[in-house]
Design an enzyme around this catalytic site. Structure first.
Site, PDB file in Angstrom:
ATOM      1  CE  LYS A   9      -3.817  -2.175   2.567  1.00  0.00           C
ATOM      2  NZ  LYS A   9      -4.819  -1.945   3.638  1.00  0.00           N
ATOM      3  CE1 TYR A  49      -9.215  -3.561   0.859  1.00  0.00           C
ATOM      4  CE2 TYR A  49      -8.698  -1.384   0.013  1.00  0.00           C
ATOM      5  CZ  TYR A  49      -8.315  -2.552   0.650  1.00  0.00           C
ATOM      6  OH  TYR A  49      -7.008  -2.708   1.079  1.00  0.00           O
ATOM      7  CG  PHE A  57     -13.507   3.079   7.316  1.00  0.00           C
ATOM      8  CD1 PHE A  57     -12.881   2.392   6.289  1.00  0.00           C
ATOM      9  CD2 PHE A  57     -14.223   2.352   8.259  1.00  0.00           C
ATOM     10  CE1 PHE A  57     -12.963   1.010   6.191  1.00  0.00           C
ATOM     11  CE2 PHE A  57     -14.307   0.964   8.163  1.00  0.00           C
ATOM     12  CZ  PHE A  57     -13.679   0.298   7.125  1.00  0.00           C
ATOM     13  NE  ARG A  85      -5.682 -12.036   6.124  1.00  0.00           N
ATOM     14  CZ  ARG A  85      -6.380 -10.903   6.058  1.00  0.00           C
ATOM     15  NH1 ARG A  85      -6.343 -10.146   4.963  1.00  0.00           N
ATOM     16  NH2 ARG A  85      -7.123 -10.500   7.059  1.00  0.00           N
ATOM     17  NE  ARG A 102      -2.417  -5.331   7.556  1.00  0.00           N
ATOM     18  CZ  ARG A 102      -3.551  -5.878   7.145  1.00  0.00           C
ATOM     19  NH1 ARG A 102      -4.211  -6.744   7.915  1.00  0.00           N
ATOM     20  NH2 ARG A 102      -4.036  -5.576   5.948  1.00  0.00           N
ATOM     21  CG  ASN A 112      -3.708  -2.046   7.129  1.00  0.00           C
ATOM     22  OD1 ASN A 112      -3.552  -1.685   5.970  1.00  0.00           O
ATOM     23  ND2 ASN A 112      -4.742  -2.736   7.539  1.00  0.00           N
ATOM     24  CG  HIS A 115      -4.978  -6.594   0.044  1.00  0.00           C
ATOM     25  ND1 HIS A 115      -6.193  -6.709   0.681  1.00  0.00           N
ATOM     26  CD2 HIS A 115      -4.940  -7.577  -0.897  1.00  0.00           C
ATOM     27  CE1 HIS A 115      -6.875  -7.719   0.130  1.00  0.00           C
ATOM     28  NE2 HIS A 115      -6.136  -8.255  -0.825  1.00  0.00           N
ATOM     29  CD  GLU A 126      -8.112 -10.074  -2.925  1.00  0.00           C
ATOM     30  OE1 GLU A 126      -6.947 -10.419  -2.591  1.00  0.00           O
ATOM     31  OE2 GLU A 126      -8.975  -9.746  -2.103  1.00  0.00           O
TER      32      GLU A 126
HETATM   33  P1  IDP Z   1      -7.711  -6.723   5.951  1.00  0.00           P
HETATM   34  O1  IDP Z   1      -6.879  -5.770   5.136  1.00  0.00           O
HETATM   35  O2  IDP Z   1      -6.992  -7.137   7.228  1.00  0.00           O
HETATM   36  O3  IDP Z   1      -8.201  -7.913   5.165  1.00  0.00           O
HETATM   37  P2  IDP Z   1     -10.426  -5.617   5.791  1.00  0.00           P
HETATM   38  O4  IDP Z   1     -11.455  -5.687   6.884  1.00  0.00           O
HETATM   39  O5  IDP Z   1     -10.648  -6.435   4.572  1.00  0.00           O
HETATM   40  O6  IDP Z   1      -9.002  -5.930   6.481  1.00  0.00           O
HETATM   41  O7  IDP Z   1     -10.291  -4.081   5.395  1.00  0.00           O
HETATM   42  C1  IDP Z   1      -9.584  -3.698   4.253  1.00  0.00           C
HETATM   43  C2  IDP Z   1      -8.784  -2.442   4.576  1.00  0.00           C
HETATM   44  O8  IDP Z   1      -9.671  -1.376   4.911  1.00  0.00           O
HETATM   45  C3  IDP Z   1      -7.860  -2.577   5.798  1.00  0.00           C
HETATM   46  O9  IDP Z   1      -6.633  -3.209   5.509  1.00  0.00           O
HETATM   47  C4  IDP Z   1      -7.680  -1.131   6.196  1.00  0.00           C
HETATM   48  O10 IDP Z   1      -6.739  -0.468   5.371  1.00  0.00           O
HETATM   49  C5  IDP Z   1      -9.078  -0.565   5.909  1.00  0.00           C
HETATM   50  N1  IDP Z   1      -9.908  -0.611   7.125  1.00  0.00           N
HETATM   51  C6  IDP Z   1     -10.572  -1.671   7.636  1.00  0.00           C
HETATM   52  N2  IDP Z   1     -11.245  -1.336   8.757  1.00  0.00           N
HETATM   53  C7  IDP Z   1     -10.995  -0.033   8.968  1.00  0.00           C
HETATM   54  C8  IDP Z   1     -11.420   0.908   9.954  1.00  0.00           C
HETATM   55  O11 IDP Z   1     -12.163   0.594  10.900  1.00  0.00           O
HETATM   56  N3  IDP Z   1     -10.951   2.190   9.823  1.00  0.00           N
HETATM   57  C9  IDP Z   1     -10.138   2.583   8.793  1.00  0.00           C
HETATM   58  N4  IDP Z   1      -9.719   1.732   7.845  1.00  0.00           N
HETATM   59  C10 IDP Z   1     -10.139   0.445   7.921  1.00  0.00           C
HETATM   60 MG    MG Z   2      -9.680  -8.094   3.700  1.00  0.00          MG
END
Ligand code: IDP
Ligand code: MG
Length: 154
Positions: A9, A49, A57, A85, A102, A112, A115, A126
């Site tokens: 990212k 997404y 957000f 993961r 992370r 973070n 992905h 993907e």
């Molecule tokens: P993941 O990346 O661990 O699979 P997901 O729930 O699929 O997590 O969310 C995708 C991305 O969206 C996250 O990596 C993060 O960058 C962003 N994200 C998820 N939840 C939040 C939140 O509560 N606040 C801000 N950004 C979030």
């Molecule tokens: Mg995810």
């Protein structure tokens, strides 16, 4: 070998973490089968997404993911989706365990670093979303017998 999609990212690109994280994946024995830099746009992010488009957000997430070019990576290995993961850690960098990517580099829910695909169905979709078929290289490194036992290579 199973394949998974990783995105470095903008938080990884801007903070100069690409080499470090790539080294971690290579040290683990994962094989790079595709890698390129690209600028993401709203259309591809809405698809990628789609489970988050209704979240409050989401506009900030869009902006964050378009803040710089990203690097997309297709990694192959035994159980690669789960392995990557586990190496990635929890979504919120403040909750991700030390030793994970992370956990070591992120202090944010949003910023973070990478992905990583979370299921076989997601990985397949993907990889097809970010790579053309000719951009994925199915090759077997010569060191494979030193990464897995013959029983693990069927
Ligand atoms: P993941 O990346 O661990 O699979 P997901 O729930 O699929 O997590 O969310 C995708 C991305 O969206 C996250 O990596 C993060 O960058 C962003 N994200 C998820 N939840 C939040 C939140 O509560 N606040 C801000 N950004 C979030
Ligand atoms: Mg995810």
């Amino acid at each position: 070998m199973e394949k998974t999609l990783v995105i470095f990212k903008p938080s990884a690109i801007e903070r100069g973490l690409v080499g470090n994280i790539l080294t971690r994946f290579q040290q683990k024995g994962l094989v790079i089968t595709g890698m390129k830099m690209m600028q993401l746009n709203e259309a591809i992010l809405r698809e990628h997404y789609s489970h988050l488009v209704e979240k409050s957000f989401f506009p900030l997430l869009l902006k964050s993911m378009m803040a710089s070019p990203v690097i997309v990576l297709c990694l192959a290995g035994k159980d690669a989706i789960n392995v990557v993961r586990l190496m990635t850690g929890a979504t919120n960098g403040r909750e991700a365990l030390p030793g994970t990517i992370r956990g070591d580099f992120a202090s944010s829910n949003q910023e973070n670093i990478i992905h990583a695909s979370s299921s076989p169905e997601d990985a397949e979709a993907e990889i097809a979303r970010f790579f053309a078929p000719g951009e994925i290289f199915d090759w077997t490194p010569a060191n494979t017998p030193f990464i897995y036992s013959s029983l693990e290579l069927n």
